[in-house]
Design a protein around this motif. Structure first.
Motif, mmCIF file in Angstrom:
data_model
loop_
_atom_site.group_PDB
_atom_site.id
_atom_site.type_symbol
_atom_site.label_atom_id
_atom_site.label_comp_id
_atom_site.label_asym_id
_atom_site.label_seq_id
_atom_site.Cartn_x
_atom_site.Cartn_y
_atom_site.Cartn_z
ATOM 1 N N PHE A 147 3.361 5.818 -2.850
ATOM 2 C CA PHE A 147 4.593 6.516 -3.236
ATOM 3 C C PHE A 147 4.682 6.668 -4.752
ATOM 4 O O PHE A 147 5.018 7.752 -5.253
ATOM 5 C CB PHE A 147 5.806 5.748 -2.702
ATOM 6 C CG PHE A 147 7.119 6.370 -3.071
ATOM 7 C CD1 PHE A 147 7.556 7.512 -2.448
ATOM 8 C CD2 PHE A 147 7.915 5.792 -4.053
ATOM 9 C CE1 PHE A 147 8.778 8.084 -2.787
ATOM 10 C CE2 PHE A 147 9.120 6.355 -4.398
ATOM 11 C CZ PHE A 147 9.563 7.509 -3.763
ATOM 12 N N CYS A 148 4.358 5.625 -5.481
ATOM 13 C CA CYS A 148 4.384 5.702 -6.946
ATOM 14 C C CYS A 148 3.345 6.700 -7.460
ATOM 15 O O CYS A 148 3.616 7.475 -8.375
ATOM 16 C CB CYS A 148 4.133 4.322 -7.556
ATOM 17 S SG CYS A 148 5.506 3.194 -7.334
ATOM 18 N N GLY A 149 2.162 6.705 -6.850
ATOM 19 C CA GLY A 149 1.142 7.677 -7.232
ATOM 20 C C GLY A 149 1.591 9.103 -6.967
ATOM 21 O O GLY A 149 1.350 10.001 -7.780
ATOM 22 N N LEU A 150 2.246 9.322 -5.858
ATOM 23 C CA LEU A 150 2.775 10.643 -5.536
ATOM 24 C C LEU A 150 3.842 11.070 -6.532
ATOM 25 O O LEU A 150 3.871 12.226 -6.970
ATOM 26 C CB LEU A 150 3.343 10.645 -4.116
ATOM 27 C CG LEU A 150 3.862 11.977 -3.605
ATOM 28 C CD1 LEU A 150 2.713 12.954 -3.431
ATOM 29 C CD2 LEU A 150 4.588 11.788 -2.294
ATOM 30 N N LEU A 151 4.698 10.158 -6.923
ATOM 31 C CA LEU A 151 5.726 10.474 -7.921
ATOM 32 C C LEU A 151 5.102 10.879 -9.253
ATOM 33 O O LEU A 151 5.522 11.861 -9.875
ATOM 34 C CB LEU A 151 6.657 9.283 -8.135
ATOM 35 C CG LEU A 151 7.721 9.047 -7.080
ATOM 36 C CD1 LEU A 151 8.524 7.801 -7.428
ATOM 37 C CD2 LEU A 151 8.637 10.237 -6.953
ATOM 38 N N PHE A 152 4.101 10.131 -9.693
ATOM 39 C CA PHE A 152 3.433 10.478 -10.951
ATOM 40 C C PHE A 152 2.743 11.829 -10.854
ATOM 41 O O PHE A 152 2.738 12.611 -11.793
ATOM 42 C CB PHE A 152 2.433 9.398 -11.358
ATOM 43 C CG PHE A 152 3.081 8.152 -11.887
ATOM 44 C CD1 PHE A 152 3.939 8.194 -12.970
ATOM 45 C CD2 PHE A 152 2.820 6.936 -11.300
ATOM 46 C CE1 PHE A 152 4.528 7.045 -13.457
ATOM 47 C CE2 PHE A 152 3.419 5.769 -11.774
ATOM 48 C CZ PHE A 152 4.275 5.829 -12.861
ATOM 49 N N TRP A 153 2.158 12.132 -9.697
ATOM 50 C CA TRP A 153 1.473 13.408 -9.512
ATOM 51 C C TRP A 153 2.467 14.571 -9.511
ATOM 52 O O TRP A 153 2.232 15.598 -10.129
ATOM 53 C CB TRP A 153 0.686 13.380 -8.198
ATOM 54 C CG TRP A 153 -0.037 14.658 -7.918
ATOM 55 C CD1 TRP A 153 -1.159 15.110 -8.537
ATOM 56 C CD2 TRP A 153 0.314 15.638 -6.955
ATOM 57 N NE1 TRP A 153 -1.527 16.311 -7.995
ATOM 58 C CE2 TRP A 153 -0.650 16.660 -7.020
ATOM 59 C CE3 TRP A 153 1.344 15.745 -6.020
ATOM 60 C CZ2 TRP A 153 -0.599 17.773 -6.195
ATOM 61 C CZ3 TRP A 153 1.377 16.853 -5.210
ATOM 62 C CH2 TRP A 153 0.418 17.854 -5.304
ATOM 63 N N VAL B 85 0.830 -1.205 0.000
ATOM 64 C CA VAL B 85 0.000 0.000 0.000
ATOM 65 C C VAL B 85 0.865 1.256 0.000
ATOM 66 O O VAL B 85 0.625 2.211 -0.741
ATOM 67 C CB VAL B 85 -0.977 -0.019 1.197
ATOM 68 C CG1 VAL B 85 -1.636 1.332 1.398
ATOM 69 C CG2 VAL B 85 -2.015 -1.103 1.021
ATOM 70 N N VAL B 86 1.892 1.278 0.824
ATOM 71 C CA VAL B 86 2.783 2.430 0.891
ATOM 72 C C VAL B 86 3.539 2.599 -0.425
ATOM 73 O O VAL B 86 3.726 3.724 -0.910
ATOM 74 C CB VAL B 86 3.756 2.303 2.087
ATOM 75 C CG1 VAL B 86 4.830 3.368 2.042
ATOM 76 C CG2 VAL B 86 2.994 2.385 3.388
ATOM 77 N N PHE B 87 3.959 1.520 -1.043
ATOM 78 C CA PHE B 87 4.672 1.588 -2.314
ATOM 79 C C PHE B 87 3.775 2.145 -3.423
ATOM 80 O O PHE B 87 4.195 2.986 -4.211
ATOM 81 C CB PHE B 87 5.209 0.209 -2.704
ATOM 82 C CG PHE B 87 5.920 0.193 -4.024
ATOM 83 C CD1 PHE B 87 7.171 0.786 -4.162
ATOM 84 C CD2 PHE B 87 5.336 -0.400 -5.134
ATOM 85 C CE1 PHE B 87 7.819 0.777 -5.377
ATOM 86 C CE2 PHE B 87 5.987 -0.404 -6.356
ATOM 87 C CZ PHE B 87 7.237 0.184 -6.485
ATOM 88 N N VAL B 88 2.532 1.696 -3.465
ATOM 89 C CA VAL B 88 1.583 2.194 -4.470
ATOM 90 C C VAL B 88 1.319 3.677 -4.244
ATOM 91 O O VAL B 88 1.271 4.463 -5.193
ATOM 92 C CB VAL B 88 0.279 1.369 -4.449
ATOM 93 C CG1 VAL B 88 -0.805 2.020 -5.282
ATOM 94 C CG2 VAL B 88 0.549 -0.051 -4.939
#
Length: 59
Positions: A18-24, A13-16
């Protein structure tokens, strides 16, 4: 469900997130908004209103 499975799900959950935050953050659609926010400290200082000190000193 044991503690290892829960930790694995938590990590996923934390990894997903983090990836969403990077894309944003690195989205080209947001670039102009982030540039505007980065230049806020250098804006016109004359437009900042100062609080009225008379009202606060009477109390």
């Amino acid at each position: 469900m044991d503690i290892g499975t829960l930790r694995g799900i938590g990590t996923l959950v934390v990894f997903v997130a983090f990836c969403g935050l990077l894309f944003w953050v690195f989205s080209s659609k947001r670039k102009s908004q982030f540039e505007d926010a980065a230049n806020l400290p250098f804006g016109d200082e004359g437009s900042v209103s100062k609080p009225d000190t008379k009202e606060h000193s009477e109390q």
